[in-house]
Enzyme design. Sequence first.
Site, PDB file in Angstrom:
ATOM      1  N   ASP A 153      -6.446  -0.886  -8.345  1.00  0.00           N
ATOM      2  CA  ASP A 153      -5.745  -0.352  -7.189  1.00  0.00           C
ATOM      3  C   ASP A 153      -5.045  -1.542  -6.546  1.00  0.00           C
ATOM      4  O   ASP A 153      -5.665  -2.314  -5.816  1.00  0.00           O
ATOM      5  CB  ASP A 153      -6.732   0.296  -6.213  1.00  0.00           C
ATOM      6  CG  ASP A 153      -6.046   0.856  -4.975  1.00  0.00           C
ATOM      7  OD1 ASP A 153      -4.845   1.182  -5.039  1.00  0.00           O
ATOM      8  OD2 ASP A 153      -6.719   0.968  -3.932  1.00  0.00           O
ATOM      9  N   GLU A 203      -2.913   2.161 -10.471  1.00  0.00           N
ATOM     10  CA  GLU A 203      -2.345   3.176  -9.596  1.00  0.00           C
ATOM     11  C   GLU A 203      -0.927   2.781  -9.207  1.00  0.00           C
ATOM     12  O   GLU A 203      -0.676   1.631  -8.837  1.00  0.00           O
ATOM     13  CB  GLU A 203      -3.211   3.364  -8.355  1.00  0.00           C
ATOM     14  CG  GLU A 203      -2.786   4.558  -7.524  1.00  0.00           C
ATOM     15  CD  GLU A 203      -3.777   4.889  -6.445  1.00  0.00           C
ATOM     16  OE1 GLU A 203      -4.601   5.795  -6.661  1.00  0.00           O
ATOM     17  OE2 GLU A 203      -3.730   4.246  -5.379  1.00  0.00           O
ATOM     18  N   ASP A 241     -11.168   0.604  -1.523  1.00  0.00           N
ATOM     19  CA  ASP A 241     -10.178   0.191  -2.521  1.00  0.00           C
ATOM     20  C   ASP A 241     -10.869   0.015  -3.876  1.00  0.00           C
ATOM     21  O   ASP A 241     -10.274   0.244  -4.919  1.00  0.00           O
ATOM     22  CB  ASP A 241      -9.504  -1.120  -2.108  1.00  0.00           C
ATOM     23  CG  ASP A 241      -8.815  -1.018  -0.768  1.00  0.00           C
ATOM     24  OD1 ASP A 241      -7.604  -0.747  -0.741  1.00  0.00           O
ATOM     25  OD2 ASP A 241      -9.504  -1.194   0.256  1.00  0.00           O
TER      26      ASP A 241
END
EC number: 3.1.21.10
Length: 186
Positions: A12, A72, A145
């Site tokens: 991420d 992502e 996260d």
Amino acid sequence: MANKSKIILGIDPGTLVMGYGLILVEGSKASLLEMDVLKLSRHKDHYERLQLIHARVNELIRVHKPVSCAIEAPFFGKNVQSMLKLGRAQGVAIATAMQAGVPVTEYSPKKVKQSITGNGNADKEQIWQMLQRILHFKERPEFLDASDALAVAVCHFFQESSVLPDTRKAKGWEQFLKQNPERIAE
């Protein structure tokens, strides 16, 4: 998928906090190997942050030897400067993995949420709870996260091991069912 084990790295990307998660896939089962974050906020220089992202991704690949990396995609809605910085962070992570020979797949936030919870608008807490059920663990990360990155890895696992048939060859579900009557549940 055979009973070969493999590791998937999920990332991420972020300019203040980069989450990462690693899962071990054995056959059709996945388990948590590691999840954490790289805190970048104390480093004021953006280029130093990019170098730290490169170093951490490189280290994760060297230590765990993942066969694939899922990342992502940045979502829109932030200001242009934030998007530019986030794009750079993502680009460094992608380039680092590719340079190490690890293939990279990018997933939109909506695709990741939908894959984990069935709802493309799920919040971080819902995603976290589903990950606990899917991977059978209790610990909660300090930063979500880390669980977001774990969700990206699990999403990639689900996409790779999808049991859904490829209906393009069958010219639709009707023809697929005719060709595969054993797949019909009573």
